[in-house]
Design a protein around this motif. Structure first.
Motif, PDB file in Angstrom:
ATOM      1  N   SER A 511       1.045  -1.222  -0.231  1.00 44.58           N
ATOM      2  CA  SER A 511       0.397   0.126  -0.020  1.00 44.58           C
ATOM      3  C   SER A 511       0.853   1.280  -0.194  1.00 44.58           C
ATOM      4  N   GLU A 512       2.467   1.369   0.481  1.00 52.70           N
ATOM      5  CA  GLU A 512       3.041   2.311   0.396  1.00 52.70           C
ATOM      6  C   GLU A 512       4.404   1.835  -0.179  1.00 52.70           C
ATOM      7  N   ASN A 513       4.355   1.574  -1.212  1.00 48.10           N
ATOM      8  CA  ASN A 513       5.439   0.620  -2.027  1.00 48.10           C
ATOM      9  C   ASN A 513       6.156   1.458  -2.974  1.00 48.10           C
ATOM     10  N   GLU A 514       7.202   2.277  -2.660  1.00 51.26           N
ATOM     11  CA  GLU A 514       7.827   3.649  -2.754  1.00 51.26           C
ATOM     12  C   GLU A 514       8.525   3.221  -4.199  1.00 51.26           C
ATOM     13  N   TYR A 515       8.927   1.540  -4.586  1.00 50.97           N
ATOM     14  CA  TYR A 515       9.711   1.286  -5.716  1.00 50.97           C
ATOM     15  C   TYR A 515       7.994   1.714  -6.790  1.00 50.97           C
ATOM     16  N   ILE A 516       6.812   0.878  -6.549  1.00 51.17           N
ATOM     17  CA  ILE A 516       5.266   1.085  -7.422  1.00 51.17           C
ATOM     18  C   ILE A 516       5.539   3.051  -7.432  1.00 51.17           C
ATOM     19  N   MET A 517       5.295   3.744  -6.202  1.00 51.97           N
ATOM     20  CA  MET A 517       5.146   5.209  -6.853  1.00 51.97           C
ATOM     21  C   MET A 517       5.731   5.767  -7.869  1.00 51.97           C
ATOM     22  N   ASN A 552      -0.241   8.936   9.740  1.00 50.58           N
ATOM     23  CA  ASN A 552       0.577   8.553   9.852  1.00 50.58           C
ATOM     24  C   ASN A 552       1.807   7.748   9.050  1.00 50.58           C
ATOM     25  N   PRO A 553       2.505   9.270   8.468  1.00 49.46           N
ATOM     26  CA  PRO A 553       3.494   9.186   7.690  1.00 49.46           C
ATOM     27  C   PRO A 553       5.004   8.631   7.963  1.00 49.46           C
ATOM     28  N   SER A 554       4.874   7.409   7.269  1.00 53.54           N
ATOM     29  CA  SER A 554       6.132   5.887   7.599  1.00 53.54           C
ATOM     30  C   SER A 554       6.872   6.157   6.685  1.00 53.54           C
ATOM     31  N   PRO A 556       9.463   7.296   3.574  1.00 55.23           N
ATOM     32  CA  PRO A 556      10.055   9.570   3.217  1.00 55.23           C
ATOM     33  C   PRO A 556       9.991   9.438   1.371  1.00 55.23           C
ATOM     34  N   HIS A 557       9.643   8.131   0.806  1.00 56.25           N
ATOM     35  CA  HIS A 557      11.123   8.392  -0.676  1.00 56.25           C
ATOM     36  C   HIS A 557       8.711   7.629  -0.838  1.00 56.25           C
ATOM     37  N   PHE A 558       8.446   6.889  -0.342  1.00 57.68           N
ATOM     38  CA  PHE A 558       6.891   7.146  -1.321  1.00 57.68           C
ATOM     39  C   PHE A 558       5.788   8.351  -1.385  1.00 57.68           C
ATOM     40  N   ASN A 559       6.591   8.914  -0.254  1.00 54.27           N
ATOM     41  CA  ASN A 559       5.536  10.442  -0.039  1.00 54.27           C
ATOM     42  C   ASN A 559       6.450  11.439  -0.455  1.00 54.27           C
ATOM     43  N   HIS A 560       7.786  11.405  -0.691  1.00 50.66           N
ATOM     44  CA  HIS A 560       8.247  11.904  -1.818  1.00 50.66           C
ATOM     45  C   HIS A 560       7.760  12.310  -3.557  1.00 50.66           C
ATOM     46  N   TYR A 561       7.626  10.622  -3.914  1.00 47.16           N
ATOM     47  CA  TYR A 561       7.608  10.694  -4.802  1.00 47.16           C
ATOM     48  C   TYR A 561       6.215  10.930  -5.359  1.00 47.16           C
ATOM     49  N   GLN A 601       3.941  17.729   9.936  1.00 49.62           N
ATOM     50  CA  GLN A 601       5.536  18.450   9.546  1.00 49.62           C
ATOM     51  C   GLN A 601       6.186  17.726   8.678  1.00 49.62           C
ATOM     52  N   GLU A 602       6.201  16.344   8.580  1.00 51.38           N
ATOM     53  CA  GLU A 602       7.048  15.497   7.219  1.00 51.38           C
ATOM     54  C   GLU A 602       5.976  16.062   6.155  1.00 51.38           C
ATOM     55  N   PHE A 603       4.757  16.720   5.823  1.00 47.37           N
ATOM     56  CA  PHE A 603       4.433  17.051   4.534  1.00 47.37           C
ATOM     57  C   PHE A 603       4.566  18.183   4.354  1.00 47.37           C
ATOM     58  N   ILE A 604       4.269  19.424   4.948  1.00 45.01           N
ATOM     59  CA  ILE A 604       3.733  21.122   5.531  1.00 45.01           C
ATOM     60  C   ILE A 604       5.091  21.734   4.428  1.00 45.01           C
TER      61      ILE A 604
END
Length: 915
Positions: A511-517, A552-554, A556-561, A601-604
């Motif tokens: 669901s939060e796979n950074e390679y897929i994103m 609940n951001p956990s 970081p790479h997935f969120n960035h992409y 904070q991670e997303f702002i």
């Protein structure tokens, strides 16, 4: 904060709350701890708690909190407050080693990491007794203590493996070796003897082998920088011991011990001065047959990780963090041996590869591990040089990679069942990734629909590798530096590609796979307009995912992409239809509001960047929804976090560019707030360039009358900073600003404001700053601004022609010609600690720049001046027309011959003369 029982109890309660899965309970507790961590004794309370608490969970939590506190705050950053008082620093260093060695292993590891973080900053100058304290513990005879010392030393010294060679580094390593080499060698010998003594005691051997593992790692680190004089006398002994150890039935040995011993051999065989140790054909054959081949096998532990702990398997395999696995060590040893013995080693292994493939062919469902080992052997043999970005950049010419790909990789991927033989499918996909630069394009193109189909594989490893391979293929560059695959070539697969990528995010564990994103982001970037019909559906899915992970951001790479993909959606759509920006705002603003209100904070910083992109897409005035946010952007609390600053400045710049008149009229009371932000930023060496970005936008875009009353104070602040804390970066930014001011308000206005602060200051600025320092300005736009500004000073400032400032006219012209024709002066004073614009101070949350939210380079004089050299010539001609004879006289008598020749070239190119 006193070291009291009451404070210990309060700290315990808040630590418990930080473990609560409910964000409503966890976040306030985290904020409270963040608010008090600057108080004296806070770290000592944590250490007291992890030593004396009866609750093991709290002890572990306190140790993790302490380590993270040290990670964020120990480093002292120039111009930033020292967040740990000196008394606490002294107390921590006095007690932490003893506390670490007397703690259970789980806590010991956290404190060991904290020691290594402190050591990076303080060792050896500020912590000279650390080595002595550690070496003395070798005499304890207690292997729990000894292993604690070894673990700490490993975390402290492993950086020697990847730091650049320097005299300073070698001096430090020599200091360590003088104190550590002999005790470490003696400990190694004693531990080997104890292994013989306790050969039948499995529990004792487990502890002793863990010591040998750590000793191997330390030896590797201390020997990595190639200081052979300290170790070469014992090298053959070490080599023989490890070789003998590895040719035993190593199924009985710990994996970590085997892998580290193999890594040691790999490190030694690459060194030219140890080549003779491997030249004997019997030694080479023995290592290949008895060390490498057995450890290439896909072991039961590997299979278990593949099936039950896929995320860890992927991390270790794809990201190269599998340094401690037998297989990775064996692969490294193959590459190391090939450096000097490529022919013999390739010959030895070719037979093994063929026999392994034959065994597989007899009964694939039973013998699939043989093919797996064969693929790894081929990969190790073929890859002479490799990077994460480009895969194999130099291959072994003795291995036919394309033939192996066609005969042994593609058939597995072409089988209809994507869930059959998942390990071999993962191997095949990884082969594509690694050798993508060595396999012809037509074969890679055939593999793309196969990879797309494998996005639906049940195995997390398989669909993750498929996503990663697609992302890597879409990133490849052809001979002309364009992407190897065009949007037209991938267009036939676009719908199924996007469908399968987003479906893959719904598969269990992904669901939060950074390679897929990342593959989603890269597909958007490659396909561009081809994705527009799908954007409404895609942005809905991305927004839903953003809302879910913001709780609940956990990752970081997935969120960035994910944010990059959102930016690409906006850019691609609004490029052809700017009005569509409204649709994106409707989709995103509710989520953004929730993120800002909940202070995620991670997303702002990401939210501010996306908002900047959206706002910059508006062509006219600022919509009211943005203006409602504007006052909140000036709140001091937002500017306290270093990670927010670049994004906030960018967003304020967007407000100023799109709605300066609205701000000046509807929010005139906010101008002092804007200047307050500028004042805060300009005081920091780390962030002063951001202050100039904001100031430049104020000067360029705000109506002059709205800032008139503040202009003098702005310059006074800048001169105070110049006087108190001048840096090269500040000077460069200051030069750009004053020339932009000159362009906006006129040369005479610049002279008057300087001399209005202090008589004759204009001359001092010219003589002490502009003329000697202008060569330091970098960047095409920045140089152009300075060129146009200086041209105005030369040709549109009457005092330059008829006052004492006239003596500076020719030197100023000469410095401008130098800016055009001479190399940039990139020297930095020895005494100056230069802070690059990219640097982020300390261990604070780093600013993550979104590549696809990037601000287009803005040229404030683009419409006014195309070629600044021609502009200079035309302006000098106009000046000479107004005062005939003076300009040619000043030029011919004072300008040096080379500069005069350049100037004549400008005049000729502009078809003008000096009268």
């Amino acid at each position: 904060m006193e070291l009291s029982d009451a404070n210990l109890q309060t700290l315990t309660e808040y630590l418990k709350k930080t473990l609560d899965p409910d964000p409503a309970i966890r976040r306030p507790a985290e904020k409270f701890l963040e608010s008090v961590e600057g108080n004296q004794n806070y770290p000592l309370l944590l250490l007291t708690l992890l030593e004396k608490s009866q609750d093991n969970v709290i002890k572990v939590c306190a140790s993790v909190t302490f380590k993270n506190y040290i990670k964020r705050n120990w480093r002292i950053v120039e111009d930033e407050p020292n967040k740990i008082c000196e008394a606490d620093r002294v107390a921590i260093k006095a007690n932490i080693v003893h506390l670490m060695l007397s703690s259970p292993e789980q806590i010991q590891k956290q404190l060991s990491d904290a020691i290594s973080i402190i050591g990076r900053e303080d060792f050896p100058q500020k912590w000279p007794d650390l080595l002595t304290e550690m070496v003395n513990r070798f005499q304890s005879g207690d292997f729990h203590v000894i292993n604690g010392v070894l673990r700490t030393a490993h975390s402290l010294f492993k950086r020697y493996r990847h730091e650049f060679k320097s005299n300073e580094l070698w001096t430090e390593i020599k200091l360590v070796l003088d104190a550590f080499a002999l005790p470490l060698t003696n400990l190694f010998k004693a531990t080997i003897e104890l292994c013989s003594t306790h050969a039948n005691d499995a529990s004792a051997l487990r502890i002793l082998f863990s010591s040998l593992i750590l000793i191997s790692k330390l030896f590797y680190s201390l020997n990595f920088q190639d200081l052979p004089e300290f170790f070469e006398d014992n090298m053959e002994t070490w080599m023989n011991n490890f070789h003998t150890l590895l040719t035993l039935d190593n199924k009985l040995l710990q994996t970590d011990l085997v892998s580290n011993a193999i890594q040691f051999l790999a490190s030694v065989c690459e060194r030219p001065h140890y080549k003779n140790l491997f030249e004997d054909q019997n030694t080479l054959t023995s290592i290949c047959e008895k060390v490498i081949v057995p450890n290439m096998e896909f072991r039961a532990a590997d299979e278990e990780a593949f099936e039950d702990n896929s995320e860890e398997y992927i991390r270790r395999d794809l990201e190269g963090s599998d340094i401690d696995t037998r297989r990775r060590a064996a692969c490294d040893l193959v590459r190391g041996l090939c450096k000097f013995f490529e022919g013999p080693v390739t010959g030895i292994f070719s037979g093994y590869v063929n026999s392994m493939l034959q065994e597989y062919a007899k009964n694939p469902s039973v013998n699939w591990k043989h093919k797996d080992a064969a693929i790894y052997l081929v990969t190790s043999l073929a890859s002479k040089a490799q990077t994460q970005k480009h895969g194999i950049t130099q291959a072994n010419e003795l291995v036919n990679l394309t033939e192996f790909f066609v005969n042994h990789i593609l058939p597995d991927l072409k089988s209809a069942n994507v869930n059959e033989f998942p390990v071999l499918k993962a191997d095949g996909i990884k082969y594509i990734m690694i050798f993508r630069n060595q396999v012809p394009k037509e074969h890679l193109l055939v593999s793309i629909p196969l990879l797309i189909s494998h996005l639906q594989a049940e195995s997390i490893v398989v669909h993750t590798y498929a996503a990663h391979a697609l992302e890597r293929l879409f990133t490849m560059r052809g001979p002309n530096s364009a992407t190897l695959f065009t949007a037209a070539e991938i267009a036939p697969f676009v719908e199924i590609l996007l469908t399968n990528l987003f479906k893959a995010l719904t598969l269990p564990g992904s669901s939060e796979n950074e390679y897929i994103m990342k593959a989603i982001m890269r597909s958007f970037s490659l396909l561009q307009e081809a994705i527009i019909p799908y954007i409404p559906t895609l942005i809905t899915q991305l927004t839903q995912k953003l809302l879910a992970v913001s709780k609940n951001p956990s990752k970081p790479h997935f969120n960035h992409y994910m944010f990059e993909a959102i930016c690409l959606s906006i850019r691609i759509t609004c490029k052809s239809n700017p009005a569509a920006v409204v649709n994106f705002e409707e989709a995103l603003f509710l989520v953004f509001t929730e993120i800002l209100q909940n202070d995620v904070q991670e997303f702002i910083p990401y939210v501010f960047q996306v908002m900047s992109l959206l706002l910059e897409t508006h062509k006219n005035d600022i919509p009211s929804t943005y203006m409602a946010l504007f006052p909140h952007l000036l709140q001091p609390v937002l500017w306290e976090r270093a990670g927010n600053i670049p994004a906030l400045v960018r967003l304020l710049q967007a407000f100023l560019e799109r709605g300066s008149n609205t701000i000046a009229s509807a929010a005139a009371d906010k101008i002092p707030g804007l200047l307050g932000v500028f004042q805060k930023l300009i005081a920091s060496k780390a962030n002063d360039h951001q202050g100039f970005y904001l100031l430049n936008s104020i000067i360029e875009h705000m109506p002059p009358e709205s800032v008139d009353q503040y202009r003098k104070q702005i310059f006074i602040l800048l001169f105070q900073r110049l006087q108190n804390s001048k840096t090269t970066k500040f000077i460069k930014s200051f030069l750009v600003f004053i020339n932009l001011y000159c362009i906006k308000y006129g040369a005479l206005a610049l002279q008057e404001i300087f001399d209005g602060i202090q008589p004759k200051m204009f001359g001092m600025v010219l003589e002490k700053i502009i003329i000697p320092e202008i060569q330091k300005v970098s960047g095409n736009v920045e140089k152009k601004i300075c060129a146009v500004g200086i041209t105005k000073l030369l040709t549109e400032c009457p005092p330059m022609m008829d006052t004492e400032y006239t003596k500076l006219w020719t030197p100023l012209l000469q410095s401008l010609i130098g800016l055009f024709e001479l190399p940039e002066d990139d020297t930095i004073p020895d005494e100056e600690h230069f802070i690059d614009i990219e640097d982020t101070p300390g261990y604070q949350t780093a600013f993550s720049q979104l590549a696809f939210a990037g601000k287009k380079e803005h040229d404030p004089v683009g419409q006014m001046v195309n070629n600044p050299k021609i502009h200079l010539a035309q302006s000098l001609h106009k000046l000479s027309t107004a005062c005939p004879g003076r300009v040619p006289s000043m030029v011919s008598t004072s300008l040096n011959a080379e500069a005069l020749q350049y100037l004549q070239g400008y005049l000729q190119a502009a078809s003008v003369t000096l009268l």
